[in-house]
Design an enzyme around this catalytic site. Structure first.
Site, PDB file in Angstrom:
ATOM      1  N   ASP A   4      41.729  44.279  43.523  1.00 24.33           N
ATOM      2  CA  ASP A   4      40.729  44.101  42.462  1.00 24.33           C
ATOM      3  C   ASP A   4      41.091  43.002  41.468  1.00 24.33           C
ATOM      4  O   ASP A   4      40.729  43.071  40.288  1.00 24.33           O
ATOM      5  CB  ASP A   4      40.498  45.432  41.709  1.00 24.33           C
ATOM      6  CG  ASP A   4      40.078  46.544  42.637  1.00 24.33           C
ATOM      7  OD1 ASP A   4      39.418  46.246  43.644  1.00 24.33           O
ATOM      8  OD2 ASP A   4      40.411  47.718  42.364  1.00 24.33           O
TER       9      ASP A   4
ATOM     10  N   LYS B  44      39.157  38.625  43.639  1.00 19.77           N
ATOM     11  CA  LYS B  44      39.145  37.750  44.823  1.00 19.77           C
ATOM     12  C   LYS B  44      37.715  37.354  45.208  1.00 19.77           C
ATOM     13  O   LYS B  44      37.459  36.209  45.574  1.00 19.77           O
ATOM     14  CB  LYS B  44      39.811  38.458  46.012  1.00 19.77           C
ATOM     15  CG  LYS B  44      41.259  38.855  45.752  1.00 19.77           C
ATOM     16  CD  LYS B  44      41.839  39.661  46.887  1.00 19.77           C
ATOM     17  CE  LYS B  44      41.245  41.048  47.041  1.00 19.77           C
ATOM     18  NZ  LYS B  44      41.514  41.977  45.916  1.00 19.77           N
TER      19      LYS B  44
ATOM     20  N   GLY C 165      36.187  46.284  47.762  1.00 23.46           N
ATOM     21  CA  GLY C 165      34.946  46.071  47.026  1.00 23.46           C
ATOM     22  C   GLY C 165      35.111  44.749  46.305  1.00 23.46           C
ATOM     23  O   GLY C 165      35.883  44.653  45.373  1.00 23.46           O
ATOM     24  N   HIS C 166      34.438  43.717  46.795  1.00 23.53           N
ATOM     25  CA  HIS C 166      34.585  42.375  46.215  1.00 23.53           C
ATOM     26  C   HIS C 166      33.310  42.036  45.447  1.00 23.53           C
ATOM     27  O   HIS C 166      32.237  41.916  46.038  1.00 23.53           O
ATOM     28  CB  HIS C 166      34.843  41.352  47.317  1.00 23.53           C
ATOM     29  CG  HIS C 166      36.184  41.534  47.982  1.00 23.53           C
ATOM     30  ND1 HIS C 166      36.666  40.710  48.963  1.00 23.53           N
ATOM     31  CD2 HIS C 166      37.168  42.453  47.760  1.00 23.53           C
ATOM     32  CE1 HIS C 166      37.878  41.121  49.331  1.00 23.53           C
ATOM     33  NE2 HIS C 166      38.190  42.187  48.619  1.00 23.53           N
TER      34      HIS C 166
ATOM     35  N   GLN D  96      42.402  43.822  49.317  1.00 25.80           N
ATOM     36  CA  GLN D  96      43.496  44.561  48.661  1.00 25.80           C
ATOM     37  C   GLN D  96      44.447  43.568  47.963  1.00 25.80           C
ATOM     38  O   GLN D  96      43.996  42.523  47.535  1.00 25.80           O
ATOM     39  CB  GLN D  96      44.246  45.451  49.656  1.00 25.80           C
ATOM     40  CG  GLN D  96      43.454  46.665  50.130  1.00 25.80           C
ATOM     41  CD  GLN D  96      42.453  46.340  51.222  1.00 25.80           C
ATOM     42  OE1 GLN D  96      42.810  45.820  52.259  1.00 25.80           O
ATOM     43  NE2 GLN D  96      41.198  46.654  51.013  1.00 25.80           N
TER      44      GLN D  96
HETATM   45  P1  GDP Z   1      38.261  42.006  44.109  1.00 24.44           P
HETATM   46  O1  GDP Z   1      38.322  43.274  44.882  1.00 24.44           O
HETATM   47  O2  GDP Z   1      39.571  41.314  44.016  1.00 24.44           O
HETATM   48  O3  GDP Z   1      37.167  41.088  44.574  1.00 24.44           O
HETATM   49  O4  GDP Z   1      37.892  42.423  42.613  1.00 24.44           O
HETATM   50  P2  GDP Z   1      36.767  43.510  42.173  1.00 24.44           P
HETATM   51  O5  GDP Z   1      35.423  42.916  42.378  1.00 24.44           O
HETATM   52  O6  GDP Z   1      37.034  44.825  42.773  1.00 24.44           O
HETATM   53  O7  GDP Z   1      37.119  43.683  40.639  1.00 24.44           O
HETATM   54  C1  GDP Z   1      37.093  42.621  39.754  1.00 24.44           C
HETATM   55  C2  GDP Z   1      36.105  42.966  38.635  1.00 24.44           C
HETATM   56  O8  GDP Z   1      36.257  42.062  37.565  1.00 24.44           O
HETATM   57  C3  GDP Z   1      34.656  42.813  39.072  1.00 24.44           C
HETATM   58  O9  GDP Z   1      33.871  43.714  38.335  1.00 24.44           O
HETATM   59  C4  GDP Z   1      34.319  41.380  38.664  1.00 24.44           C
HETATM   60  O10 GDP Z   1      32.940  41.183  38.429  1.00 24.44           O
HETATM   61  C5  GDP Z   1      35.114  41.241  37.396  1.00 24.44           C
HETATM   62  N1  GDP Z   1      35.654  39.915  37.097  1.00 24.44           N
HETATM   63  C6  GDP Z   1      36.128  38.965  37.926  1.00 24.44           C
HETATM   64  N2  GDP Z   1      36.664  37.934  37.214  1.00 24.44           N
HETATM   65  C7  GDP Z   1      36.509  38.263  35.912  1.00 24.44           C
HETATM   66  C8  GDP Z   1      36.893  37.613  34.692  1.00 24.44           C
HETATM   67  O11 GDP Z   1      37.484  36.560  34.656  1.00 24.44           O
HETATM   68  N3  GDP Z   1      36.580  38.283  33.531  1.00 24.44           N
HETATM   69  C9  GDP Z   1      35.932  39.491  33.520  1.00 24.44           C
HETATM   70  N4  GDP Z   1      35.696  40.056  32.348  1.00 24.44           N
HETATM   71  N5  GDP Z   1      35.575  40.110  34.646  1.00 24.44           N
HETATM   72  C10 GDP Z   1      35.874  39.510  35.825  1.00 24.44           C
HETATM   73  P1  IMO Z   2      39.987  45.178  47.108  1.00 27.72           P
HETATM   74  O1  IMO Z   2      39.852  44.296  48.338  1.00 27.72           O
HETATM   75  C1  IMO Z   2      42.142  48.295  45.016  1.00 27.72           C
HETATM   76  C2  IMO Z   2      43.949  51.440  47.456  1.00 27.72           C
HETATM   77  C3  IMO Z   2      43.392  52.834  47.369  1.00 27.72           C
HETATM   78  C4  IMO Z   2      44.629  53.646  47.679  1.00 27.72           C
HETATM   79  C5  IMO Z   2      45.347  52.796  48.722  1.00 27.72           C
HETATM   80  C6  IMO Z   2      45.074  53.209  50.153  1.00 27.72           C
HETATM   81  O2  IMO Z   2      38.682  45.498  46.477  1.00 27.72           O
HETATM   82  O3  IMO Z   2      40.987  44.601  46.184  1.00 27.72           O
HETATM   83  P2  IMO Z   2      42.984  53.074  51.787  1.00 27.72           P
HETATM   84  O4  IMO Z   2      41.540  53.377  51.570  1.00 27.72           O
HETATM   85  O5  IMO Z   2      43.238  51.650  52.155  1.00 27.72           O
HETATM   86  O6  IMO Z   2      43.651  54.033  52.712  1.00 27.72           O
HETATM   87  O7  IMO Z   2      43.683  53.315  50.349  1.00 27.72           O
HETATM   88  O8  IMO Z   2      44.905  51.471  48.519  1.00 27.72           O
HETATM   89  N1  IMO Z   2      42.972  50.392  47.794  1.00 27.72           N
HETATM   90  C7  IMO Z   2      42.513  49.489  46.923  1.00 27.72           C
HETATM   91  N2  IMO Z   2      42.743  49.348  45.602  1.00 27.72           N
HETATM   92  N3  IMO Z   2      41.363  47.403  45.666  1.00 27.72           N
HETATM   93  C8  IMO Z   2      41.147  47.518  46.992  1.00 27.72           C
HETATM   94  O9  IMO Z   2      40.506  46.573  47.701  1.00 27.72           O
HETATM   95  C9  IMO Z   2      41.700  48.620  47.678  1.00 27.72           C
HETATM   96  N4  IMO Z   2      41.668  49.054  48.956  1.00 27.72           N
HETATM   97  C10 IMO Z   2      42.470  50.126  49.017  1.00 27.72           C
HETATM   98  O10 IMO Z   2      42.871  53.100  46.096  1.00 27.72           O
HETATM   99  O11 IMO Z   2      45.452  53.714  46.547  1.00 27.72           O
HETATM  100 MG    MG Z   3      37.864  45.313  44.635  1.00 30.16          MG
END
Ligand code: GDP
Ligand code: IMO
Ligand code: MG
Length: 420
Positions: A13, A16, A40-41, A222
């Site tokens: 998270d 990416k 979840g991207h 991840q």
């Molecule tokens: P990912 O899994 O690495 O793609 O990241 P996620 O989407 O799960 O989580 C990142 C969260 O931060 C999402 O809600 C994005 O919309 C948000 N986000 C990404 N970059 C920024 C930033 O620079 N500032 C803020 N405030 N939110 C951001």
């Molecule tokens: P993105 O791509 C954050 C965590 C889960 C759990 C562990 C194992 O959005 O960054 P799994 O379902 O793979 O067996 O879970 O890894 N986890 C993540 N945490 N971002 C993710 O993906 C994750 N995918 C798995 O919360 O601790």
């Molecule tokens: Mg994510």
């Protein structure tokens, strides 16, 4: 030509999805290399947020090919849902998406096994997203799995029945009630949907595209601290999230790797169980969660929050060979008088600057405190407008890691970033 890689340097998270969306115009192909719908991207433009689970984050641009690589595991049900919602936005997904024949399938029984295994673990549970990731990769390495290529074979149904029966036998070991049949109709509808896509020998396809001079960006899921080998085992996911995973997850040779863009948040978060040295269980942690909207994009669970951990970050940079760093969510730190950065761990009565075998043995982090910038930075579009304290924060990270921070993200929107 080389393949550039975007991956997470923390516990996932890191942002990416947003970063891949920002970089996509510079590439011809965006290829996801591991993980599955546990990811979840999020990406945001025109005031709308999109969350992708299996489909690469380049999909909202017009001219790029998006590829789901062999290293990915796909749940046909989630895939169909995601595809339907992307179609509704007017994106011609079938034209732009390729799927590897060798990607593995998540069966309904994999999800049930995941849930049964977690339930049996009680308080030692991993905090899995319960998407069936672990059992699917277990079947892959155990040489039992079903792959996308199988859905085009005449004996697919028999193969499905055989594996499902095996899972039913395994499930007898658990005291767990389930009903596989109620998920099967949707699952086979998802398989039917997938049959309508271009299913390819993606390793050939990718290497051909490379040879023809196309620019390829590999998208990781991840983060490094969730890597099956190098993460905080056993509280990890079941794939190699690191740069080496891009080679095995797509089929290009290590010598073909170009830039490795390591994405990290200006602080740290983790969702699920396991050790988290800089976790803040106080009001500062709560503040970060609320200001940063730190709730899981896949499960909605609150993310645990803490200060930036430079020991873990340096480790991640080492393992990945990160050549450039991208820092996200700097805007979330705008209200702080002082900001802490962890530079060492108190462990067995002394301060160490490396990860011990068991992160759970860390007594507490050692911090340096830096002055905050106390200013809204979300509208900044030029590095000359950056507050001096933010520049100091970044320079400190660069000095400690020896890698340049070349992009700073200042908000969730596609437009909110600056190149340095
Ligand atoms: P990912 O899994 O690495 O793609 O990241 P996620 O989407 O799960 O989580 C990142 C969260 O931060 C999402 O809600 C994005 O919309 C948000 N986000 C990404 N970059 C920024 C930033 O620079 N500032 C803020 N405030 N939110 C951001
Ligand atoms: P993105 O791509 C954050 C965590 C889960 C759990 C562990 C194992 O959005 O960054 P799994 O379902 O793979 O067996 O879970 O890894 N986890 C993540 N945490 N971002 C993710 O993906 C994750 N995918 C798995 O919360 O601790
Ligand atoms: Mg994510």
């Amino acid at each position: 030509m080389k393949v550039d890689v975007v991956l997470g340097l923390q516990w996932g998270d890191e942002g990416k999805g947003k970063i891949v969306d920002v970089l996509t115009p510079q590439y011809n192909v965006i290829a996801r290399f591991q993980g599955g719908p546990n990811a979840g991207h999020s990406l945001e433009f025109n005031q709308i947020k999109h969350v992708l689970h299996s489909i690469p984050s380049g999909i909202f641009h017009d001219d790029q090919i998006n590829l789901i690589g062999n290293g990915v595991v796909i749940d046909p049900v989630i895939f169909k849902k995601e595809a339907d919602s992307i179609y509704k936005l007017g994106v011609d997904l079938k034209k732009k998406l390729l799927i590897s024949r060798k990607a593995h399938l998540i069966l309904p029984s994999h999800r049930i096994l995941d849930a049964a295994s977690e339930a049996a673990k009680g308080i030692t549970k991993i905090g899995s997203t319960l998407k069936g990731i672990g059992p699917t990769y277990m079947d892959k390495t155990g040489r039992n799995g079903l792959r996308v290529g199988d859905i085009l074979q005449p004996d697919f149904r028999e193969k499905y029945n055989y594996l499902t029966q095996k899972h039913k036998d395994l499930l007898r070991l658990y005291d767990y009630r389930y009903n596989i049949e109620e998920h099967e109709e949707q699952w086979f509808a998802g398989i039917e949907e997938m049959r309508g896509y271009t299913i390819v020998d993606s390793e050939y396809e990718l290497n051909r595209l490379l040879k023809e001079g196309n620019k390829i960006l590999a998208e990781g899921a991840q983060g490094t601290m969730l890597d099956i080998d190098f993460g905080s085992y056993p509280f990890v996911t079941s794939s190699n999230t690191i740069s080496a995973g891009a080679c095995t997850g797509l089929g290009f040779a290590p010598g073909r790797m170009g830039e490795v863009f390591g994405v990290f948040k200006a602080y740290c978060t983790r969702v699920g169980g396991g050790p988290f040295p800089t976790e803040l269980l106080d009001e500062t942690g709560t503040f970060l969660r609320e200001k940063g909207h730190e709730y899981g994009a896949t499960t909605g669970r609150p993310r645990r929050c803490g200060w930036l951990d430079l020991v873990a970050l340096k480790y991640a940079i080492l393992i990945n060979g990160a050549t450039q760093l991208f820092m996200t969510k700097a805007d979330v730190l705008s209200d702080f008088e002082t900001i802490n950065i962890c530079t060492g761990y108190w462990w067995q009565g002394r301060v160490i600057d490396y990860l011990p075998y068991d992160l759970g043995e860390i007594a507490r982090p050692e911090y340096v405190s830096m002055k905050g910038w106390k200013r809204d930075i979300s509208d900044i579009s030029n590095k000359s407008e950056m507050p001096a304290e933010l520049t100091d924060y970044i320079r400190f990270i660069e000095k400690e890691t020896g890698v340049p921070v070349t992009l700073v993200s200042l908000g969730p929107d596609r437009k909110q970033f600056i190149f340095r």
